[in-house]
Design an enzyme around this catalytic site. Sequence first.
Site, short mmCIF file in Angstrom:
data_model
loop_
_atom_site.label_atom_id
_atom_site.label_comp_id
_atom_site.label_asym_id
_atom_site.label_seq_id
_atom_site.Cartn_x
_atom_site.Cartn_y
_atom_site.Cartn_z
N HIS A 121 54.64 56.26 38.05
CA HIS A 121 53.63 55.46 37.18
C HIS A 121 52.63 56.88 37.96
O HIS A 121 51.21 56.07 38.42
CB HIS A 121 53.03 54.13 38.58
CG HIS A 121 53.47 53.06 38.58
ND1 HIS A 121 55.28 53.28 39.20
CD2 HIS A 121 53.78 52.15 38.07
CE1 HIS A 121 56.16 51.81 38.66
NE2 HIS A 121 55.05 51.44 37.89
N HIS A 145 46.50 39.32 47.49
CA HIS A 145 48.43 40.89 47.83
C HIS A 145 49.51 40.21 48.43
O HIS A 145 50.32 40.34 47.87
CB HIS A 145 48.14 41.87 47.26
CG HIS A 145 46.33 42.50 46.77
ND1 HIS A 145 46.80 42.80 45.56
CD2 HIS A 145 44.83 43.10 47.43
CE1 HIS A 145 45.22 42.87 45.78
NE2 HIS A 145 44.48 43.12 46.32
N ARG A 222 32.17 38.78 42.40
CA ARG A 222 33.33 39.51 41.72
C ARG A 222 33.61 40.55 42.37
O ARG A 222 32.97 41.78 41.78
CB ARG A 222 34.11 39.50 40.15
CG ARG A 222 35.39 39.58 39.54
CD ARG A 222 36.16 40.86 39.80
NE ARG A 222 37.33 40.67 39.55
CZ ARG A 222 38.31 41.28 40.60
NH1 ARG A 222 38.34 40.84 42.10
NH2 ARG A 222 39.61 41.12 39.93
N CYS A 269 33.70 38.76 33.09
CA CYS A 269 34.19 39.01 33.74
C CYS A 269 35.41 39.22 32.82
O CYS A 269 35.65 37.96 32.05
CB CYS A 269 35.29 38.40 34.86
SG CYS A 269 36.36 39.33 35.51
N TYR A 406 42.19 45.40 32.94
CA TYR A 406 40.92 45.75 32.12
C TYR A 406 41.46 46.27 31.02
O TYR A 406 40.89 46.78 30.40
CB TYR A 406 39.74 46.06 32.58
CG TYR A 406 38.91 45.05 33.52
CD1 TYR A 406 38.61 44.15 34.24
CD2 TYR A 406 39.49 45.89 35.04
CE1 TYR A 406 39.08 42.80 34.97
CE2 TYR A 406 39.01 45.10 36.13
CZ TYR A 406 38.44 43.78 36.52
OH TYR A 406 38.23 43.64 37.30
#
Length: 555
Positions: A121, A145, A222, A269, A406
């Site tokens: 990653h 999480h 947010r 958002c 995103y």
Amino acid sequence: MQAPRYTATRVIRLAAQQRSRVQVRRFAKFATPIKSRPLRLSGPSIAFVLAGASVLAAGVSFCSSLRADDGSLSHRDRDLRDPTLPRFRLSDIRKHHGKSGSPWVTRGDKVYNITDWVAAHPGGEVILEAAGGSIDPYWDIFTIHKTAHIYEILEQYRIGFVHSDDLVDGKPVVQEIEDPFQHDPLRSSRLRTITAKPCNAETSTDDLSNNSITPNELFYVRNHMWVPKIEEQKFTLEVELLDGTTTQYTMQDLRDKFKPIKVSATLQCAGNRRNDMTMHAQQTNGLQWKVGAISTAVWEGVRLSDVLIDAGFPVQQAMQGHTEANHIQFSGSEAYGASIPIESALNPYGDVMLAHTMNGEPLPRDHGFPLRAIVPGHVAARSVKWLKRITVSDEESHAQWQRRDYKSFGPNETHPDWDKASSIQEMPITSAITNAKVEDQKMLLEGYAYSGGGRKIVRVDVSTDNGDTWDQAALLDDEMLSLGRKSWTWTRWRYKSTFNVARLDKQDTACSMVVVKATDEAYNSQPESHKSIYNARGNLANAWHRLKVCSDCNG
Ligand SMILES: Nc1nc2c(c(=O)[nH]1)N[C@H]1C(S)=C(S)[C@@H](COP(=O)(O)O)O[C@H]1N2
Ligand SMILES: [Mo]
């Protein structure tokens, strides 16, 4: 020699710094040599949980169940855990820190070697800051999480157990860590809270319907982390150019040196209406926002391009395409970061600004006090709060919110290639119904429509029969929404049916499916179904908004 003691926030800030070469060097300066590493568990980073978790989450199906436990130690002398797996001392685990080349973490009494995960990653390197210690205290705080699929992924990397001599009541002694959320501000009870720590809360449909400019306390929040405590007097913004030269600005400098500007802009958002996609397509992975991850304010501050000119960036030249700079990176004071393309940053009609004032008040802490970027017409993720640093760069921000979130993918892409996909910048068109009621047998609807890139809303189409026939809503005017060089805000709309809703009953159904879709000045319109735009992260859920309205129920 005493090693510098890391506070949780310091480590995270370091961890999340973007990895341009200059910054890597700066980061190395803080690396603690392993021998002098303080024993208290201060190294593991919340950023691991945040970055790691969402990277791990990418492309992984959601509701998987927790693995059965292997049984834990109840007495330090009787180690009944799986005898085929090795035991490791905490002192050895600590050697597998971020720079060791073979990073490990612990969770409970289990030990994980995350070396391969990190290798697979690129961009997920912040995970390294967790290495050598336990992630538990952070997962206790970031309950968001603590999801089964993240545990399950971590399980693949298990190599053994913490040695029983290092366990008390079956668990390694984990240092108490300070709750970084303890200084978060109080929020209005009118917001619809999705998670408290970090605060993610949306504007209610009533408040969306009642305000064209959203009052500060009702503006959606947010936050990816805690709200940093910043004293305006001690605050400086740093601007770094391509050649590494930096310039500092206090808040006073920004006010004194630059022409003030005032822009009305909507922030939305990328996850707004994600819950709609979940309901109409399938489960999406992320905060289940309804229609309220969007709000509008009048922002005051200074133009980003004015500050860049002052800092020595050749803006005129760059606007003619003569520059190596491709992106402007923003770093927040907690750990967050993002970037925008140079052409967005310099566009003289783009109104990109550094804002210190929101609806006539200093920025509230939740919204970035004392300074935030406002990038009108772009996904709100680029409007970085608690702005600390601006970096002119040839590349995008390395923050995971730029590179590993995103972005959007095809409905079938469950293991997407994050590097290939473009970051979301300008927003597509969307609309939503925020109020529906039956009054004097007429159906009354209210809502908003919004498009990115400063593209004005030119039409809002409404159907009360699930899209068979259409009518147009009235677009509401509001001069407070037109501050700035382009159309940066939502357009609010209203619709009153010409027929009596009794008709619905005659059709042998007491309810009707109301549908709204908008068109912007580029004649872009919304996709019909969420299924066609489904993506596992649930970003950009902008399909026609559908709502069942019944003649015997209000709203
Ligand atoms: N520093 C920082 N900036 C940030 C964030 C954050 O968590 N930290 N969240 C981003 C996202 S994803 C959104 S949607 C907006 C939300 O802005 P608001 O809380 O003022 O509504 O801020 C953006 N800027
Ligand atoms: Mo967002």
